[in-house]
Design an enzyme around this catalytic site. Structure first.
Site, mmCIF file in Angstrom:
data_model
loop_
_atom_site.group_PDB
_atom_site.id
_atom_site.type_symbol
_atom_site.label_atom_id
_atom_site.label_comp_id
_atom_site.label_asym_id
_atom_site.label_seq_id
_atom_site.Cartn_x
_atom_site.Cartn_y
_atom_site.Cartn_z
ATOM 1 N N ALA A 226 0.855 -1.186 0.000
ATOM 2 C CA ALA A 226 0.000 0.000 0.000
ATOM 3 C C ALA A 226 0.887 1.231 0.000
ATOM 4 O O ALA A 226 2.016 1.195 0.492
ATOM 5 C CB ALA A 226 -0.924 0.016 1.218
ATOM 6 N N ALA A 228 0.695 5.684 0.394
ATOM 7 C CA ALA A 228 -0.087 6.872 0.718
ATOM 8 C C ALA A 228 0.736 8.120 0.439
ATOM 9 O O ALA A 228 1.840 8.037 -0.101
ATOM 10 C CB ALA A 228 -0.535 6.822 2.179
ATOM 11 N N SER A 229 0.197 9.273 0.808
ATOM 12 C CA SER A 229 0.858 10.529 0.468
ATOM 13 C C SER A 229 2.164 10.724 1.228
ATOM 14 O O SER A 229 3.115 11.300 0.712
ATOM 15 C CB SER A 229 -0.084 11.701 0.755
ATOM 16 N N GLY A 231 3.843 8.067 3.209
ATOM 17 C CA GLY A 231 4.694 6.876 3.244
ATOM 18 C C GLY A 231 4.070 5.704 2.534
ATOM 19 O O GLY A 231 2.991 5.812 1.944
ATOM 20 N N GLN A 232 4.751 4.574 2.581
ATOM 21 C CA GLN A 232 4.218 3.348 1.993
ATOM 22 C C GLN A 232 4.548 2.171 2.903
ATOM 23 O O GLN A 232 5.447 2.242 3.742
ATOM 24 C CB GLN A 232 4.749 3.129 0.586
ATOM 25 N N VAL A 233 3.775 1.091 2.727
ATOM 26 C CA VAL A 233 3.824 -0.030 3.668
ATOM 27 C C VAL A 233 4.296 -1.310 2.982
ATOM 28 O O VAL A 233 3.845 -1.629 1.877
ATOM 29 C CB VAL A 233 2.432 -0.258 4.301
ATOM 30 N N LYS A 248 5.956 0.583 7.810
ATOM 31 C CA LYS A 248 5.661 1.854 7.131
ATOM 32 C C LYS A 248 6.936 2.674 7.007
ATOM 33 O O LYS A 248 7.640 2.907 7.993
ATOM 34 C CB LYS A 248 4.605 2.642 7.905
ATOM 35 N N ASP A 388 -6.856 4.545 11.694
ATOM 36 C CA ASP A 388 -6.573 3.150 11.338
ATOM 37 C C ASP A 388 -7.280 2.186 12.275
ATOM 38 O O ASP A 388 -6.978 1.004 12.278
ATOM 39 C CB ASP A 388 -5.056 2.886 11.373
#
Length: 388
Positions: A226, A228-229, A231-233, A248, A388
């Site tokens: 995944a 996002a603006s 960070g990423q996971v 993350k 979350d």
């Protein structure tokens, strides 16, 4: 040649000069060829034809240099303030960027170049086909909405993290945007383009203080699951405990990008407010401008806070404790692996689940009630909102 087909010229015509340029072997396809052409400029200035060739080369070179400058990477290693809930400081940003005018100019020109086609099309539909043609239903504007909505999604992705975040916020505000735009922008909630995994692994090694990630993780996905603006996971398995975890990783230079964009937004907001009021035939007061700028500041304050992963870890732990104390046992947040929390890395347990709006289970209405109860508790009691 196409531009000069219908222009009357003398015997030494532009067309023949362009033909001579090609015949004489002046090509501008690569940096080496462009440099060679620039080096030849002094020798070209002795004849009228040469002067035209020199002007063409100079024009092409200046355009190429501008595009190259706009697309060159920026250094966001220095920022006007630190991550945190109370660190956002417009005054500090004013002082910081006052000494970096070209950095600001570059960002404004890049924003203008990326949004020019979209804004021009929107303005044409509204002003020319709507206002000037006295179409009170704005037929063209409404007809083009599906295509414009798709373009707005692509545009947010091109403009970078700040505008992705803004698009995410607007995607649930059908009171501010037409619904068709909001529906398109919802793709930004969990489908943001990721940054390079090589960079992400470098951030992980640096933040966690290891040369080899295998010393901490038995498994770590090659690509993010995944993005996002901010960070990423990645999905991984800890070597010691064999626990499945979500890792993350923060985008490199994200705070610097956000700070610059917030500074630019504060510069452009008064102009946008005046234009908006002019369109609605309303006078603009200083109060209107101050209100608009304060909205940017409030949004920016929350956005800057989100770059503080240590704060996010603390809030997650506190949220979990608050829900247990209030007997809301149906609500949880992923447990934080506290020994692996860093400024730009946050590791939590991996939780399997689906979004309520994408699930067909029979208990979704009941769970929506649980979620509303949890949100009201956060808003009216604990004061910490955990998404979350």
């Amino acid at each position: 040649k196409t531009l000069t087909d219908n222009i009357p010229t003398s015997s030494s015509s532009i067309e023949s000069i362009l033909s001579d340029i090609t015949k004489d072997g002046i090509h501008l396809s690569t940096p080496t060829e462009l440099q060679s052409a620039i080096d030849s400029l002094p020798s070209l200035l002795t004849t009228p034809e040469g002067i035209f060739q020199a002007a063409a080369i100079a024009l092409f070179a200046s355009g190429s240099l501008l595009i190259s400058w706009l697309n060159s990477p920026d250094d966001y290693s220095q920022t006007p303030y630190e991550p945190g809930p109370n660190t956002y400081d417009p005054t500090a940003a004013d002082e910081f960027y006052a000494s970096r005018p070209f950095m600001v100019l570059k960002r404004i020109l890049r924003l203008a170049s990326l949004t020019a086609v979209f804004n021009t099309g929107l303005l044409f539909d509204w002003l020319v086909l709507g206002k000037l043609f006295r179409d009170e239903e704005y037929t063209a504007l409404r007809k083009n909405e599906p295509q414009r909505a798709k373009e707005s999604l692509i545009l947010c992705q091109q403009l970078g993290p700040t505008f992705i975040k803004l698009g995410q916020a607007l995607s649930i505000r059908t009171d501010l945007l037409p619904e068709i735009y909001a529906l398109q922008l919802r793709a930004l909630q969990d489908a943001v383009p990721p940054f390079d995994s090589t960079e992400a692994r470098e951030v992980l090694r640096r933040e966690l203080g290891v040369r080899d990630l295998n010393s901490l993780f038995e498994k770590l996905s090659d690509e993010p699951v995944a993005s996002a603006s901010i960070g990423q996971v990645y999905r991984g398995t800890l070597r010691d405990s064999q626990k499945d975890v979500a890792v993350k990783v923060q985008r490199p230079g994200i705070l610097g990008e956000i700070a610059l964009d917030l500074y630019v937004l504060r510069l452009l907001t008064p102009i946008q407010t005046k234009l908006q009021n002019a369109v609605n035939r309303q006078p603009t007061t200083q109060e209107d401008i101050d209100t608009a700028v304060s909205l940017v500041d409030e949004w920016g304050r929350g956005f800057v806070a989100e770059t503080d992963y240590r704060l996010e870890a603390r809030n997650t732990i506190q949220f979990e404790e608050a829900m247990r104390k209030r007997k809301l046992d149906a609500v949880c947040a992923p447990a934080v692996v506290e020994e692996l929390v860093r400024d730009k890395v946050l590791v939590t347990e991996w939780v399997e689940g689906t979004r309520l709006d994408r699930d067909a289970s029979s208990d979704v209405p009941r769970l929506c009630g649980v979620a509303i109860n949890a949100y009201l508790t956060m808003l009216l009691d604990t004061g910490v909102l955990h998404c979350d």
